[in-house]
Design a protein around this motif. Sequence first.
Motif, PDB file in Angstrom:
ATOM      1  N   THR A  22    -111.188 -17.112   0.884  1.00 38.41           N
ATOM      2  CA  THR A  22    -111.080 -16.358   2.139  1.00 38.41           C
ATOM      3  C   THR A  22    -111.888 -15.067   2.066  1.00 38.41           C
ATOM      4  OG1 THR A  22    -108.868 -17.253   2.553  1.00 38.41           O
ATOM      5  CG2 THR A  22    -109.481 -15.247   3.747  1.00 38.41           C
ATOM      6  N   LEU A  23    -111.773 -14.357   0.953  1.00 38.18           N
ATOM      7  CA  LEU A  23    -112.528 -13.114   0.788  1.00 38.18           C
ATOM      8  C   LEU A  23    -114.028 -13.394   0.770  1.00 38.18           C
ATOM      9  CD1 LEU A  23    -112.052 -10.067   0.391  1.00 38.18           C
ATOM     10  CD2 LEU A  23    -112.185 -10.453  -2.074  1.00 38.18           C
ATOM     11  N   ALA A  24    -114.443 -14.465   0.103  1.00 43.94           N
ATOM     12  CA  ALA A  24    -115.860 -14.827   0.062  1.00 43.94           C
ATOM     13  C   ALA A  24    -116.366 -15.226   1.447  1.00 43.94           C
ATOM     14  CB  ALA A  24    -116.073 -15.964  -0.935  1.00 43.94           C
ATOM     15  N   ALA A  25    -115.537 -15.929   2.216  1.00 42.95           N
ATOM     16  CA  ALA A  25    -115.931 -16.320   3.574  1.00 42.95           C
ATOM     17  C   ALA A  25    -116.097 -15.092   4.465  1.00 42.95           C
ATOM     18  CB  ALA A  25    -114.893 -17.269   4.164  1.00 42.95           C
ATOM     19  N   ILE A  26    -115.215 -14.125   4.316  1.00 45.84           N
ATOM     20  CA  ILE A  26    -115.315 -12.876   5.087  1.00 45.84           C
ATOM     21  C   ILE A  26    -116.604 -12.139   4.725  1.00 45.84           C
ATOM     22  CG2 ILE A  26    -114.276 -10.576   5.340  1.00 45.84           C
ATOM     23  CD1 ILE A  26    -111.534 -11.992   5.034  1.00 45.84           C
ATOM     24  N   PHE A  27    -116.899 -12.080   3.433  1.00 48.47           N
ATOM     25  CA  PHE A  27    -118.138 -11.446   2.985  1.00 48.47           C
ATOM     26  C   PHE A  27    -119.360 -12.169   3.548  1.00 48.47           C
ATOM     27  CE2 PHE A  27    -121.486 -11.344  -0.390  1.00 48.47           C
ATOM     28  CZ  PHE A  27    -121.881 -10.019  -0.197  1.00 48.47           C
ATOM     29  N   THR A  28    -119.336 -13.489   3.503  1.00 50.97           N
ATOM     30  CA  THR A  28    -120.452 -14.280   4.027  1.00 50.97           C
ATOM     31  C   THR A  28    -120.651 -14.014   5.513  1.00 50.97           C
ATOM     32  OG1 THR A  28    -120.003 -16.024   2.398  1.00 50.97           O
ATOM     33  CG2 THR A  28    -121.356 -16.614   4.294  1.00 50.97           C
ATOM     34  N   GLY A  29    -119.556 -14.012   6.263  1.00 55.48           N
ATOM     35  CA  GLY A  29    -119.650 -13.749   7.696  1.00 55.48           C
ATOM     36  C   GLY A  29    -120.168 -12.359   8.005  1.00 55.48           C
ATOM     37  N   ALA A  30    -119.707 -11.361   7.229  1.00 54.34           N
ATOM     38  CA  ALA A  30    -120.141  -9.980   7.451  1.00 54.34           C
ATOM     39  C   ALA A  30    -121.641  -9.830   7.213  1.00 54.34           C
ATOM     40  CB  ALA A  30    -119.361  -9.033   6.539  1.00 54.34           C
ATOM     41  N   VAL A  31    -122.151 -10.475   6.170  1.00 57.73           N
ATOM     42  CA  VAL A  31    -123.582 -10.392   5.874  1.00 57.73           C
ATOM     43  C   VAL A  31    -124.393 -11.159   6.922  1.00 57.73           C
ATOM     44  CG1 VAL A  31    -125.380 -10.934   4.184  1.00 57.73           C
ATOM     45  CG2 VAL A  31    -123.156 -10.113   3.407  1.00 57.73           C
ATOM     46  N   ALA A  32    -123.930 -12.365   7.275  1.00 52.00           N
ATOM     47  CA  ALA A  32    -124.645 -13.181   8.258  1.00 52.00           C
ATOM     48  C   ALA A  32    -124.689 -12.509   9.623  1.00 52.00           C
ATOM     49  CB  ALA A  32    -123.986 -14.553   8.362  1.00 52.00           C
ATOM     50  N   GLY A  33    -123.668 -11.737   9.970  1.00 56.08           N
ATOM     51  CA  GLY A  33    -123.638 -11.058  11.259  1.00 56.08           C
ATOM     52  C   GLY A  33    -124.708  -9.998  11.406  1.00 56.08           C
ATOM     53  N   PHE A  34    -125.265  -9.555  10.292  1.00 54.20           N
ATOM     54  CA  PHE A  34    -126.337  -8.549  10.335  1.00 54.20           C
ATOM     55  C   PHE A  34    -127.704  -9.183  10.545  1.00 54.20           C
ATOM     56  CE2 PHE A  34    -129.400  -5.750   8.039  1.00 54.20           C
ATOM     57  CZ  PHE A  34    -129.264  -4.624   8.842  1.00 54.20           C
ATOM     58  N   LEU A  35    -127.840 -10.464  10.205  1.00 56.50           N
ATOM     59  CA  LEU A  35    -129.146 -11.125  10.249  1.00 56.50           C
ATOM     60  C   LEU A  35    -129.797 -11.155  11.635  1.00 56.50           C
ATOM     61  CD1 LEU A  35    -128.734 -14.097   7.742  1.00 56.50           C
ATOM     62  CD2 LEU A  35    -130.169 -12.063   7.504  1.00 56.50           C
ATOM     63  N   PRO A  36    -129.054 -11.379  12.731  1.00 58.76           N
ATOM     64  CA  PRO A  36    -129.716 -11.364  14.034  1.00 58.76           C
ATOM     65  C   PRO A  36    -130.425 -10.041  14.332  1.00 58.76           C
ATOM     66  CG  PRO A  36    -127.552 -12.354  14.235  1.00 58.76           C
ATOM     67  CD  PRO A  36    -127.635 -11.800  12.850  1.00 58.76           C
TER      68      PRO A  36
END
Length: 408
Positions: free
Chosen positions: A248-262
Amino acid sequence: MDSAWSVIEFLVANHLTLLLGGVAAFILTYVATYAVLALCRKMNWFEPVVAHKIHKKALPRLGGLAIFAAFLLASWLFYLPTLAVQPGATETIFGHPVSKELVIYSLFLAASLLIVLVHAYDDIKGMKPLPKMLAQTVAVLILMGPGLHNFHGILFFGFHNPFVHQSSVAGVPLPWYQQSELTLFIREPVVSWLAIPAILFTWFWFVGMMNAVNFMDGLDGLAGGIVAIAGLFITVISLELSQYTIATLAAIFTGAVAGFLPHNWHPSRIIMGDSGSQFLGITLAMLSIMGGAKFALILMILGIPILDIAWVAVNRLRRGQNPMQRDLLPQYAHKTHLHYRLAFGGLSARQICYVFYGITALFGLSALFLTGIFKFLGFGLVGLSVCVLFWISIYLQYKTERTRQHQA
């Protein structure tokens, strides 16, 4: 039957929480980046155009604040409630049993906050390398959580031995090289002189990962995309190991980083700056150790950037340059980082991202399926891939130069 349904409900609830946490973190970062953009424009916090960098226009460079804030809020909303239900292993602190993961998470928040604040100041005002290195060292010490008798945080003192599958036979201890876990003098996170090698190794892993991600952050979308893919594979392997809270923590981290890409996709509106790249590095290093079994995964996924950084550092030392000092471009275009070599060979920023994303995903899949000694085959393929990419960059630069001379 009731027991089976309970297990199904448990798995569905965990996977749903994981998914919601990742999506929420993505949205939070995406929205928070607009606020950071407005702040940077109001305060005139821009990275100026300099001769030895790729960017052709001044850009806001505090995107890391949005990633950190989104990760913090999403982890409070989704990770902590999951951890409260599944506390896992506990340890005694001041006479009270406390979840080991909660202790690590609390220490990590303190360490990452220090890293983000110091490097945000560096993004705005600029700092010399030594104070930043001291901040990294203090952050790692915080993460270790040294107490009177034990380290309560993360101390990297052992990893799985790929050559064996058991630590003893019929109760007879085996030699160290036949143990299922190879350790650095200690088998428990105890405070003693024997722990010094483990302390140094832990420091090297965290500081090395922070600087590795920082060096990767040379083109729009490159570091963020690679780290997001790495975070996704940590999520997957954590699920395979039934480590739902870590997943869950890794998924949150992944989402937070991916949200910056756009926002950071070429041509970018904002860059993450050192505050972002250092936070990505320390989080990736922490997630790769929590729960174990992910060290080899990260080495394989980030093998090409790590070897690239090592090769560039050697080149800088050979010409009498500080290995932490950026290369002058295009003067050293043929001896600098791979992504710059490919850029000066004619590939666009997006094409280079596609190349590195594809390789990262390929080695991530390989790391999931290769087990035991076969992982060394994966490491060999990483080294071979680096050589191939070096050769391609040399060929592209040579071809580009010949075309330019022909046109002249």
